[in-house]
Write a protein that holds these residues in place. Structure first.
Motif, mmCIF file in Angstrom:
data_model
loop_
_atom_site.group_PDB
_atom_site.id
_atom_site.type_symbol
_atom_site.label_atom_id
_atom_site.label_comp_id
_atom_site.label_asym_id
_atom_site.label_seq_id
_atom_site.Cartn_x
_atom_site.Cartn_y
_atom_site.Cartn_z
ATOM 1 N N SER A 17 20.731 50.989 39.205
ATOM 2 C CA SER A 17 20.079 51.748 40.285
ATOM 3 C C SER A 17 18.911 52.573 39.744
ATOM 4 C CB SER A 17 21.097 52.654 40.981
ATOM 5 O OG SER A 17 22.132 51.876 41.537
ATOM 6 N N THR A 38 27.160 52.949 43.195
ATOM 7 C CA THR A 38 26.546 52.113 44.226
ATOM 8 C C THR A 38 27.631 51.353 44.968
ATOM 9 O OG1 THR A 38 24.653 51.841 42.773
ATOM 10 C CG2 THR A 38 24.782 50.356 44.655
ATOM 11 N N ASP A 57 19.796 45.678 44.618
ATOM 12 C CA ASP A 57 20.689 46.394 43.713
ATOM 13 C C ASP A 57 22.116 46.180 44.213
ATOM 14 O OD1 ASP A 57 21.876 48.145 41.912
ATOM 15 O OD2 ASP A 57 21.246 49.949 42.976
HETATM 16 MG MG LIG Z 1 24.233 51.680 40.872
#
Ligand SMILES: [Mg+2]
Ligand SMILES: Nc1nc2c(ncn2[C@@H]2O[C@H](COP(=O)(O)OP(=O)(O)O)[C@@H](O)[C@H]2O)c(=O)[nH]1
Length: 293
Positions: A17, A38, A57
Motif C-alpha cells: 500500500s 488492507t 492493491d
Molecule cells: Mg496494504
C-alpha cells in the motif's frame, strides 16, 4: 495512449500500500505496520500525458483465520487473473518466503509478466541489495526492481519499467481520478488507519469503520463514522481514559480528511460493539467486503 492494469501482490506488511501511495503521490491506500491493514481492493490510477496505469492493491495473502480472511484471499487470487502485469513485492529484510514461492509457482504458469519489487532498500546496505538481486536473478522474474516506497527511491524507474508491459490504448479514467474508492469508504479508512497506528495488538484486527453520513457543504464537510468493534473491552480501549484515544484519532483523521477535501471537516465518531462482525456475512456485505466467486 498506453494503458493497463497492474496488480500489486505479496505478503502482508511488505509495503504494497505504501508503494501504491508513492506511485500515485497521494494517499489512496492506508498503511500501518499491522499485518492485515488492507482489507479491500484498492485501485490507484497513475496518470501521465501518454500513459494511464491502473494499480490494484490487494489484501496480503496470509493464512485465513476467519470468514473475512477467506474472502480477502479469494479476492487476491481472483485479481491475479486479468491483469497485464504483476508486481510481486517482497521486503528485502525477509526476502522471498515460502508464501511467495507458492505465489510464484501459480503466477509463472499464467504467462503474465511478473516484476519482483524488492522493497525497503532504505533499510540495508548496497552490498546486501546486490546480493539479493543476484540471489533472485534465476527465479524466472521478468524484471527485478529494488525500491523504497517510504523514501520514494527508484519509484520513477519502476514506472518506466512498467510502461513497457502496457497493452491497451484505452483511457479508462478521467484525468483527475486517482482512485476508484468512494469518498465515504476513504473517510472510513482514514479513521481506521489512525486507530491501527495508535492502538496496540488486539485492537486493530477487531475494528472496522463505516461512514454513515457525509454532507459536503460550501465551507465544511460533515462526516459521521461508526467504529465497529467486536468486544466491549475493545470499545474501552478505542475510547481511552477520559475519551483521550478517540479524541486523538479524531484529530489525526480530521487533518487527513481536510487535506483530502481541501476544506474544513467536522468529524463525529461513534463506537459500536457488534460481536463477531468478521464472521457475519451480513456485516461483511454491508461493510463492503463482497465475495468474488
Ligand atoms: Mg496494504
Ligand atoms: N523502511 C521502510 N518501511 C516501509 C517501506 N514501505 C513500507 N514500509 C512500512 O512497512 C509497513 C507496512 O506497509 P504497508 O504498505 O501497510 O504494507 P502492506 O501490508 O504490504 O500493504 C508500514 O509501517 C510502512 O511504513 C519502505 O520502503 N521502507
Amino acid at each position: 495512449m498506453k494503458s493497463g492494469f497492474v496488480s500489486i501482490i505479496g505478503r502482508p506488511n511488505v509495503g504494497k500500500s505504501t508503494l501504491l501511495n508513492s506511485i500515485i503521490k497521494r494517499k489512496v491506500a492506508i498503511t500501518s505496520n499491522v499485518s492485515g491493514t488492507t482489507r479491500n481492493i484498492i485501485e490507484g490510477i497513475y496518470h501521465e500525458k501518454d500513459y494511464q496505469i491502473i494499480f490494484v492493491d490487494t489484501p496480503g495473502i496470509a493464512k485465513p483465520l476467519d470468514k473475512l480472511g477467506r474472502v480477502l484471499n479469494k479476492q487476491s487470487f481472483a485479481l491475479m487473473k486479468d491483469v497485464d502485469l504483476i508486481l510481486l513485492v517482497v521486503d528485502i529484510k525477509s526476502g522471498i518466503g515460502r508464501g511467495d514461492k507458492f505465489l510464484m509457482e501459480n503466477l509463472l504458469q499464467k504467462e503474465i509478466p511478473v516484476i519482483l519489487v524488492i522493497n525497503k532498500i532504505d533499510k540495508v546496505s548496497n552490498e546486501t541489495l546486490i546480493m539479493a538481486i543476484n540471489e533472485y536473478k534465476d527465479y524466472g522474474f521478468t524484471e527485478i526492481v529494488p525500491t523504497s516506497a517510504l523514501t520514494d527511491d527508484n519509484i520513477s524507474h519502476l514506472i518506466d519499467v512498467i510502461k513497457k508491459y502496457l497493452k491497451d490504448d484505452i483511457k479508462y479514467y478521467g484525468d483527475n481520478i486517482i482512485t476508484s474508492s468512494s469518498i465515504p469508504f476513504m473517510a472510513g479508512e482514514l479513521v481506521r488507519e489512525k486507530l491501527l497506528q495508535n492502538t496496540m495488538e488486539e485492537v486493530p484486527h477487531s475494528i472496522t469503520c463505516h461512514c454513515t453520513h457525509i454532507e459536503n457543504k460550501k465551507d465544511i464537510v460533515n462526516i459521521n463514522i461508526d467504529i465497529i468493534v467486536d468486544k466491549p473491552n475493545i470499545k474501552k480501549i478505542v475510547i481511552g481514559g477520559g475519551g483521550e484515544m478517540l479524541k486523538k484519532v479524531g484529530t489525526l483523521a480530521r487533518k487527513d480528511l481536510e487535506e483530502m477535501f481541501g476544506k474544513r471537516v467536522y468529524l463525529e465518531l461513534y463506537v459500536k460493539v457488534i460481536e463477531d462482525w468478521k464472521d457475519k456475512e451480513r456485516y461483511l456485505k454491508e461493510l463492503g467486503f463482497f465475495d468474488l466467486d
